[in-house]
Write a protein that holds these residues in place. Structure first.
Motif, short mmCIF file in Angstrom:
data_model
loop_
_atom_site.label_atom_id
_atom_site.label_comp_id
_atom_site.label_asym_id
_atom_site.label_seq_id
_atom_site.Cartn_x
_atom_site.Cartn_y
_atom_site.Cartn_z
N SER A 143 0.85 -1.19 0.00
CA SER A 143 0.00 0.00 0.00
C SER A 143 0.89 1.24 0.00
CB SER A 143 -0.87 0.01 1.25
OG SER A 143 -1.46 1.28 1.41
N LEU A 145 0.29 3.67 1.82
CA LEU A 145 0.18 4.21 3.18
C LEU A 145 0.71 3.19 4.20
CD1 LEU A 145 -3.33 5.68 2.63
CD2 LEU A 145 -1.32 7.02 3.29
N ASP A 147 0.90 0.79 7.50
CA ASP A 147 -0.09 0.00 8.25
C ASP A 147 -1.38 -0.19 7.46
OD1 ASP A 147 1.76 -0.18 10.28
OD2 ASP A 147 1.01 1.63 11.28
N LYS A 148 -1.20 -0.52 6.21
CA LYS A 148 -2.36 -0.74 5.36
C LYS A 148 -2.02 -1.86 4.39
CE LYS A 148 -5.42 1.65 2.15
NZ LYS A 148 -5.55 2.81 1.29
N TRP A 149 -2.96 -2.72 4.13
CA TRP A 149 -2.78 -3.91 3.30
C TRP A 149 -3.61 -3.73 2.03
CZ3 TRP A 149 0.22 -7.93 5.26
CH2 TRP A 149 0.29 -9.09 4.47
N TYR A 494 -8.79 -3.29 0.66
CA TYR A 494 -7.82 -2.51 1.42
C TYR A 494 -8.10 -2.69 2.91
CZ TYR A 494 -7.31 -0.29 -3.12
OH TYR A 494 -7.09 -0.07 -4.44
N ASP A 496 -6.95 -1.35 6.54
CA ASP A 496 -6.16 -0.33 7.24
C ASP A 496 -6.06 -0.74 8.70
OD1 ASP A 496 -5.27 2.03 8.57
OD2 ASP A 496 -5.86 3.17 6.78
N SER A 498 -3.96 0.91 10.88
CA SER A 498 -3.24 1.99 11.57
C SER A 498 -4.05 2.54 12.74
CB SER A 498 -2.96 3.14 10.58
OG SER A 498 -4.17 3.78 10.23
N GLN A 502 -6.62 7.25 7.17
CA GLN A 502 -5.52 7.58 6.27
C GLN A 502 -6.11 7.76 4.88
OE1 GLN A 502 -1.54 5.75 7.13
NE2 GLN A 502 -2.83 3.93 7.27
N ARG A 503 -5.86 8.94 4.31
CA ARG A 503 -6.48 9.24 3.02
C ARG A 503 -5.46 9.00 1.89
NH1 ARG A 503 -8.45 15.15 4.38
NH2 ARG A 503 -6.24 15.15 4.92
N ALA A 504 -5.79 8.04 1.02
CA ALA A 504 -4.89 7.73 -0.10
C ALA A 504 -4.80 8.95 -1.01
CB ALA A 504 -5.43 6.55 -0.89
#
Ligand code: UN1
Length: 511
Positions: A143, A145, A147-149, A494, A496, A498, A502-504
Motif C-alpha cells: 500500500s 500508506l 499500516d495498510k494492506w 484494502y 487499514d 493503523s 488515512q487518506r490515499a
C-alpha cells in the motif's frame, strides 16, 4: 460389444432410438412440452442416435432457477474442493475417452483420431482448471500508506449461460464450464442442436464426478427457444457463446441492453503464409491438416493459403496430389481421412460458395458433394481447392466452414502480411519460413489472436489464451488463465490497521 455398437445394431434392427432428458437441479427430467427432436449421424442419415427434449423458455427458466439456488452453496465451497470435483471429472473423461470419442464421431462426424483429440482437450482443460482451485491468483501489493494492506481477489459472478457449437462438442463445453465452475459460478448449458448426445454424455459424467445438484444444468433444444431464454434471463449473469458471427452479434446486442457480460468466440478466415524459403513438404502437411481436418469445420481451419508466387507452382502441385488422395467416409473407419459435413444444410452452403468461387478463382480440385456408394447416405463434400484467388474475393473473405481452400498468390512478404490481415476476422494465422527475422515480423504483425510458425493454423493447447482479434470475438479469451476473466469479478480489498483515518493520494503527499 461397445455401447455404440449395441446402439447402432438396435437402430439397424428398426428399434426406436433411445430417449434422452434434460438435467435440472440434479434430476433427469422431460421438457415441459414433451416435444423431442432427433440427432442423426451425419455420415449416415439412417442412423438415428436418439431423441432429445426440445426444450423451451420454460425449461430454460427452471434450469436458471436451479442454478441460482445452487449458487450460494457452490460459491461458499472452498475453491480447492471445487477443483477436486473437476479432477474427478477429468479422470472420468479419461476413463471414458474411447466411448466419448466414438459417440462424438457418430454424432458429429469428425474422424476418430480427431474425436479422441477433442475429448483430450476436454480432459486437459478439466485438469488445468482443477489446478486453478488452488491458484486463482490475485495480487497482493504494497500500500502507499503505512499500516495498510492491499490485495485483489476473484469472485464468481453467478449463473453462467453456456451456449456451445457442434464442431468441438466435448472440448468447447469443457473450455467454458470448467473455468466457470472452478471459480464458483453455476451453469446452464445448451449444447448445439446437432450434438445433444455429446452434451448429454458430458453432463452424465459431471453428475457422476460429484458436482452438486443445480451447479450444472443441461437444456437441449433450439437457439431461438432455449438460447434466447438464457440470453434474456435477468438471472443469468454471464454468457459464453461460440458459433456464427451473426448469432454472436445478436447475443451481444441483447445482452448489452442488460449490461450482461458476454464472451464471444466467432468466425475465422485463417490464413497460412508460405514464403519462397519455406520447407514446402512441411507446409503441405500443415495446410492439409488445417484445411481438410475436421472437414474444414474448425474455427481455426485454414481456408486461405497466401503464397509467394515464386513457389506457388510446386506448392499447388503438392497440395493437389495429397488432397486428391484423401479418403472420405465414416470417421468410425480408421482408414478414413475426411468425415462428413455436419448436415445437408452445410453441404448446400459449401456448394453455394463453390459456385461463387468458380467466378472468382480457378477450381483445381473437388467442387462437389461426394455421393458415390455409401457416401450417398451422408453429408460428404470433396476436398476442394481454388487457385488464383484474390485477397478481396468473397471466397477469400467469408467463412465457408467446409473443405474449401483458396490459394492467393502474392509478390513478397509485405504483400503477404497485408493480404493476411485484410479480413474482418483475426483468429489464427501461420507462416512457413526458415528465416528467423521473417518469422518474428509475422509474429509481430499478424493481426490474429494465435500465430503459428512452421505449423498449420489449428492445434491450440489449453493453457494459453484462445480467441481472436477483430470480428472473431469481443475481446475475451477461452482457455489459459485468461479464461478466468470471463467468469469472475475482481474485488480489490484494502485493510487499514493503523487505527486512524488515512487518506490515499492525500495524506502521503507533501503538498
Ligand atoms: C474451434 O474450432 O472452435 O486449435 C476450436 C484448434 C483446436 C480448437 C479449435 N484446439 O484447432
Amino acid at each position: 460389444m461397445t455401447d455404440l455398437e449395441t446402439e447402432r445394431r438396435a437402430a439397424a434392427a428398426g428399434e426406436p432410438p433411445p430417449d434422452f432428458r434434460l438435467f435440472i437441479a440434479g434430476e433427469w427430467v422431460d421438457g415441459v412440452t414433451g416435444a423431442t427432436f432427433e440427432s442423426v449421424n451425419p455420415a449416415d442419415q439412417r442412423d438415428v442416435i436418439g431423441r432429445f427434449q426440445a426444450g423451451t423458455a420454460a425449461d430454460a427458466g427452471m434450469a436458471v432457477k436451479a442454478a441460482e439456488m445452487a449458487f450460494p452453496g457452490w460459491r461458499a465451497t472452498p475453491a480447492p474442493k471445487r477443483g477436486e470435483i473437476l479432477y474427478r471429472f477429468g479422470e472420468l473423461m479419461a476413463r471414458h475417452k474411447e466411448r466419448l470419442a466414438r459417440a462424438m464421431t457418430r454424432e458429429m462426424g469428425k474422424v476418430l483420431a480427431e474425436a479422441r483429440g477433442d475429448v483430450q482437450e476436454g480432459i486437459d482443460i478439466a485438469f488445468l482448471m482443477a489446478g486453478e482451485g488452488r491458484r486463482m491468483f490475485g495480487d497482493t501489493v504494497p500500500s502507499e500508506l503505512p499500516d495498510k494492506w492491499a490485495m485483489s481477489i476473484r469472485q464468481p459472478i453467478g449463473v453462467a449461460g453456456i451456449i456451445t457449437p457442434w464442431n468441438f462438442p466435448i472440448a468447447i463445453p469443457c473450455w467454458k464450464m470448467m473455468p466457470a465452475l472452478v471459480t464458483g459460478n453455476t451453469v446452464v448449458f445448451k449444447p448445439a442442436s446437432d450434438t445433444p448426445h455429446c452434451g448429454t454424455l458430458l453432463v452424465e459424467l459431471m453428475a457422476e464426478a460429484g458436482f452438486p445438484p443445480g451447479t450444472v444444468n443441461l437444456v437441449t433444444g433450439g437457439g431461438t427457444e432455449v438460447g434466447d431464454a438464457i440470453v434474456e434471463s435477468p438471472d443469468v449473469a454471464v454468457i459464453s457463446f461460440t458459433g456464427h458471427s451473426s448469432t454472436g452479434k445478436r447475443i451481444a446486442e441483447r445482452a448489452g441492453r442488460r449490461l450482461k457480460r458476454v464472451s464471444l468466440e466467432l468466425g475465422g478466415k485463417n490464413g497460412v503464409v508460405v514464403l519462397r524459403d519455406a520447407d514446402l513438404d512441411l507446409a503441405t502437411d500443415g495446410i492439409l491438416w488445417s484445411a481438410f481436418g475436421t472437414t474444414g469445420q474448425r474455427c481455426t481451419a485454414c481456408s486461405r493459403v497466401i503464397v509467394e508466387r515464386a513457389v506457388m507452382g510446386p506448392l499447388l502441385e503438392r497440395l493437389e496430389a495429397r488432397a486428391r488422395a484423401l479418403r472420405l467416409g465414416s470417421g468410425l473407419d480408421e482408414t478414413v481421412d475426411v468425415g462428413p459435413l455436419i448436415n445437408p444444410g452445410a453441404v448446400e452452403k459449401v456448394a453455394g460458395y463453390v459456385e461463387l468461387g468458380r467466378g472468382e478463382g480457378e477450381l483445381v480440385l473437388g467442387g462437389a458433394a461426394a455421393t458415390h456408394g455409401d457416401l450417398a447416405h451422408g453429408s460428404f463434400f470433396e476436398p476442394t481447392i481454388f487457385a488464383g484467388v484474390k485477397p478481396m474475393d468473397r471466397i477469400g473473405q467469408e467463412e465457408i466452414f467446409g473443405p474449401v481452400l483458396s490459394i492467393i498468390p502474392v509478390d513478397d512478404l509485405d504483400a503477404a502480411i497485408t493480404a493476411l490481415n485484410q479480413t474482418r476476422y483475426g483468429l489464427s494465422a501461420s507462416i512457413f519460413t526458415r528465416d528467423v527475422n521473417t518469422a518474428f515480423r509475422a509474429m509481430r504483425d499478424f493481426e490474429t489472436g494465435i500465430v503459428y510458425v512452421n505449423a498449420g493454423t489449428t492445434g491450440a493447447e489449453t493453457h494459453l489464451p484462445f480467441g481472436g482479434w477483430k470480428e472473431t470475438g469481443n475481446g475475451h479469451r477461452e482457455a489459459g488463465h485468461a479464461a478466468l476473466d470471463t467468469y469472475t469479478e475482481w474485488k480489490s480489498i484494502y485493510v487499514d490497521f493503523s487505527g486512524h483515518l488515512q487518506r490515499a493520494q492525500i495524506d502521503n503527499q507533501d503538498t
